[in-house]
Design a protein around this motif. Structure first.
Motif, short mmCIF file in Angstrom:
data_model
loop_
_atom_site.label_atom_id
_atom_site.label_comp_id
_atom_site.label_asym_id
_atom_site.label_seq_id
_atom_site.Cartn_x
_atom_site.Cartn_y
_atom_site.Cartn_z
N SER A 76 0.81 -1.22 0.00
CA SER A 76 0.00 0.00 0.00
C SER A 76 0.85 1.27 0.00
CB SER A 76 -0.93 0.01 1.22
OG SER A 76 -0.18 -0.04 2.42
N ASN A 77 2.12 1.15 0.38
CA ASN A 77 3.00 2.33 0.40
C ASN A 77 4.10 2.25 -0.66
OD1 ASN A 77 4.38 0.21 1.63
ND2 ASN A 77 5.49 1.55 3.03
N THR A 87 9.38 2.88 -2.07
CA THR A 87 8.58 2.89 -0.85
C THR A 87 8.44 4.33 -0.37
OG1 THR A 87 9.37 0.69 -0.21
CG2 THR A 87 8.40 2.04 1.52
N VAL A 88 7.22 4.77 -0.17
CA VAL A 88 6.99 6.15 0.26
C VAL A 88 6.33 6.17 1.63
CG1 VAL A 88 6.79 7.04 -2.09
CG2 VAL A 88 4.75 6.19 -0.93
N GLU A 89 6.57 7.24 2.36
CA GLU A 89 5.95 7.41 3.67
C GLU A 89 4.66 8.19 3.49
OE1 GLU A 89 6.95 9.34 8.06
OE2 GLU A 89 8.57 8.95 6.64
N ASP A 98 -3.53 4.10 -8.89
CA ASP A 98 -3.04 4.33 -10.26
C ASP A 98 -1.63 4.92 -10.25
OD1 ASP A 98 -5.47 3.42 -11.25
OD2 ASP A 98 -6.36 5.42 -11.20
N ASN A 99 -0.82 4.41 -9.31
CA ASN A 99 0.59 4.81 -9.18
C ASN A 99 0.76 6.28 -8.82
OD1 ASN A 99 3.21 3.55 -9.26
ND2 ASN A 99 3.71 4.91 -10.95
N GLN A 100 -0.27 6.86 -8.19
CA GLN A 100 -0.19 8.25 -7.74
C GLN A 100 -0.63 8.35 -6.29
OE1 GLN A 100 -2.74 10.36 -10.52
NE2 GLN A 100 -0.98 10.96 -11.77
N ILE A 101 0.02 9.26 -5.57
CA ILE A 101 -0.38 9.51 -4.17
C ILE A 101 -1.61 10.39 -4.18
CG2 ILE A 101 0.30 10.52 -1.97
CD1 ILE A 101 3.18 9.85 -2.64
#
Length: 263
Positions: A76-77, A87-89, A98-101
């Motif tokens: 999920s991150n 890996t994003v926080e 869709d590969n966007q935050i």
């Protein structure tokens, strides 16, 4: 010791023969695995879960390779950036789609509204400082406090009026200014206040002081409701970045104090 033999074509494990030494296996592989064919097979001391043949050498597949092959599901991150799994926080209410935050704006707004509501309830009930005969006490602003003051005022005024009617029936002349002065000075015995250390204090309180107390309660209640309503409505027009940095308590207290000064 064991070695692992893989098919070069499918990279499936073909066999796990027991050998004496690596040197002896290299010198005579068919001694340990009769079907050995260097054109078809490749061996390794390591058993790979997802083997990859890279320039003639075996290695474990990377997450990126597994993802492309449909064998790895992004957490999920995680997202893909420049062909790499990153890996994003994620902050609260952020998610990846869709590969966007992206941001759960409506959920954040609802949480902030709930915080503002709780701040209003807390503020309305919060005791305030009130002075009687030169001494400062703490007075609560609960619904029951407001109700009790209303009942007491009604009782004191009614009792005072009945007393006036008795005087009038006896033919006494009344001075309106004095009547009002006497009414405001009429006291209720043993109203309960609190001190800073939580000690209960029972004090005689006049009609005038009860009216002042009621007005403070009204101002507190009105200011707290205005602060909550104004801030709650403003949330709908805020950007995601503004919502992320919005501190409900700070903004509420700031607006509440402003409303109190204006009332």
């Amino acid at each position: 010791m064991n070695i692992v033999i893989y098919s070069k074509e499918s990279l499936e494990i073909i066999a796990r023969p027991i050998i004496t030494t690596l040197k002896e296996f290299k010198e005579n592989p068919t001694r340990f695995y009769p079907d050995w064919d260097s054109e078809k097979y490749i061996w390794s001391e390591t058993e790979y879960q997802n083997p990859v043949l890279d320039n003639g050498n075996l290695r474990e597949a990377t997450k990126e390779e597994l993802y492309k092959a449909g064998k790895y599901t992004l957490n999920s991150n995680e997202l893909i950036e420049n062909g790499k799994i990153k890996t994003v926080e994620l902050s609260e209410f952020e998610y990846i789609e869709d590969n966007q935050i992206k941001y759960k704006k409506e959920e954040k707004i609802e949480k902030l509204k709930q915080e503002l509501y709780e701040l209003r309830i807390e503020r309305e009930k919060k005791p305030f400082e009130f002075e009687v005969k030169g001494t400062k006490y703490l007075q609560g602003n609960r619904t029951i406090d407001q109700s009790n003051i209303t009942k007491i005022l009604f009782s004191l005024v009614l009792k005072f009026i009945l007393g006036l009617m008795g005087k009038i029936s006896k033919g006494q002349k009344l001075d309106f200014a004095q009547v009002m002065t006497d009414l405001m000075a009429t006291e209720y015995s043993n109203w309960k206040f609190y001190t800073e250390d939580g000690t209960e204090k029972y004090v005689n309180v006049s009609v005038q002081k009860f009216i002042e107390m009621s007005e403070i309660m009204r101002k507190h209640t009105t200011a707290s409701m205005v602060a909550e309503t104004t801030l709650s409505h403003s949330l709908e027009n805020k950007t995601v970045e503004e919502l992320k940095t919005f501190n409900a308590e700070i903004e509420y207290n700031k607006l509440f104090e402003s409303e109190m000064k204006q009332s």
